[in-house]
Scaffold this active site. Structure first.
Site, PDB file in Angstrom:
ATOM      1  N   GLY A  46      -1.937   0.648 -12.630  1.00 58.22           N
ATOM      2  CA  GLY A  46      -3.043   0.194 -11.795  1.00 58.22           C
ATOM      3  C   GLY A  46      -3.458  -1.251 -11.955  1.00 58.22           C
ATOM      4  CB  SER A  47      -1.941  -4.346 -13.321  1.00 59.10           C
ATOM      5  OG  SER A  47      -0.799  -4.630 -12.560  1.00 59.10           O
ATOM      6  CG  ASN A  48      -0.656  -5.005  -7.854  1.00 57.26           C
ATOM      7  OD1 ASN A  48      -0.808  -6.137  -7.409  1.00 57.26           O
ATOM      8  ND2 ASN A  48       0.470  -4.619  -8.448  1.00 57.26           N
ATOM      9  NE  ARG A  76       9.066  12.704   0.916  1.00 54.98           N
ATOM     10  CZ  ARG A  76       8.952  12.159  -0.296  1.00 54.98           C
ATOM     11  NH1 ARG A  76       7.844  11.523  -0.629  1.00 54.98           N
ATOM     12  NH2 ARG A  76       9.935  12.234  -1.159  1.00 54.98           N
ATOM     13  CG  MET A  81       5.567   4.472  -8.256  1.00 54.84           C
ATOM     14  SD  MET A  81       6.172   3.008  -7.381  1.00 54.84           S
ATOM     15  CE  MET A  81       6.090   1.773  -8.671  1.00 54.84           C
ATOM     16  CB  ILE A  96       9.064   8.015   0.553  1.00 52.86           C
ATOM     17  CG1 ILE A  96       9.979   7.148  -0.318  1.00 52.86           C
ATOM     18  CG2 ILE A  96       9.355   7.804   2.039  1.00 52.86           C
ATOM     19  CD1 ILE A  96      11.429   7.556  -0.266  1.00 52.86           C
ATOM     20  CG  LEU A  97       3.276   6.702   2.336  1.00 53.17           C
ATOM     21  CD1 LEU A  97       2.277   5.744   2.974  1.00 53.17           C
ATOM     22  CD2 LEU A  97       2.563   7.647   1.382  1.00 53.17           C
ATOM     23  CG  HIS A 103       9.082  -4.254  -2.828  1.00 55.27           C
ATOM     24  ND1 HIS A 103       9.298  -3.040  -3.429  1.00 55.27           N
ATOM     25  CD2 HIS A 103      10.252  -4.906  -2.874  1.00 55.27           C
ATOM     26  CE1 HIS A 103      10.558  -2.974  -3.825  1.00 55.27           C
ATOM     27  NE2 HIS A 103      11.162  -4.099  -3.491  1.00 55.27           N
ATOM     28  CD  GLU A 161       3.517  -7.036  -8.159  1.00 57.78           C
ATOM     29  OE1 GLU A 161       2.826  -6.076  -7.795  1.00 57.78           O
ATOM     30  OE2 GLU A 161       4.518  -6.902  -8.904  1.00 57.78           O
TER      31      GLU A 161
END
Ligand code: GAR
Length: 211
Positions: A12-14, A66, A91, A93-94, A110, A175
């Site tokens: 969670g650094s972003n 999914r 992480m 894929i939607l 990214h 980032e």
């Protein structure tokens, strides 16, 4: 103010950089954190978000199909009425169901040029290939893996970076700056200079969401 749903799966650094920008930086007065969501209830970033005063929510994706899982996530997120869904180390894929629920309003960061590298381990890829630079990319999310139109890109010099840790340190610093800055541009409807921004799928302007 634009309501952000920040999605993460790990450290969670972003997320921290975005929350700091909302609380005291470039996003102050422009955005608020509607929710920080994780598909991993024990993600360290989720506890960090709570400690920073953010509403949090999670659903465990382990062993889930999914489409079904994403339908539940959409329901959870919609309760927080987000204007933008901001993927920050999320992480997964939607599925198309998810994308359609928030089309043009899902952003991802990214740690490489998405035309050159997709998926996991982008810093390892840059390091192992001894690239002289990599490009941090903020893009809109579509149904492919890291294929959506690029909103902003910033090069990071990797010259002299002789460990993976140093590559990551340099990249993450960019980032953390670029994500908040790009969101601020988008929310204020300032032009995004990357040629793909606004090409095929235009990002939805914040003012269009305020009706
Ligand atoms: C970041 O480097 C982000 O760009 C990357 O995962 C890391 C998450 O770190 N995302 C991807 O590789 C997406 N394909 P964080 O949890 O500290 O923000």
């Amino acid at each position: 103010k634009a309501r952000l749903a920040i999605l993460l799966s790990g450290r969670g650094s972003n997320m921290v950089a975005l929350v700091n920008a909302v609380q005291t930086g470039v996003l102050q007065g422009l955005a608020e954190v509607a929710v920080v969501f994780s598909n991993k209830p024990d993600a360290p970033g989720l506890a960090t978000a709570a400690a920073m005063g953010c509403p949090t929510a999670s659903l465990n994706s382990q062993g889930r199909k999914r489409a079904e899982f994403d339908a539940e996530v959409v329901e959870v997120l919609q309760a927080y009425q987000p204007d933008y869904v901001v993927l920050a180390g999320y992480m997964r894929i939607l599925s198309p169901t998810f994308i359609r629920a928030f089309v043009g309003r899902i952003l991802n960061i990214h740690p490489a040029d998405t035309h050159q590298h997709q998926g996991l381990h982008a810093y390892e890829w840059a390091f192992e290939n001894q690239l002289p630079e990599t490009k941090i990319t903020v893009h809109l999310v579509d149904e492919g893996l890291d294929t959506g139109p690029i909103l902003a890109q910033q090069p990071v010099s990797l010259r002299g970076a002789d460990t993976l840790a140093e590559v990551e340190r340099r990249g993450l610093a960019v980032e953390h700056f670029l994500y908040a800055h790009t969101l601020a541009q988008l929310i204020q409807e300032k032009p995004l200079t990357h040629p793909e921004a606004g090409a095929s799928v235009a990002p939805v302007a914040h003012s269009a969401l305020l009706s």
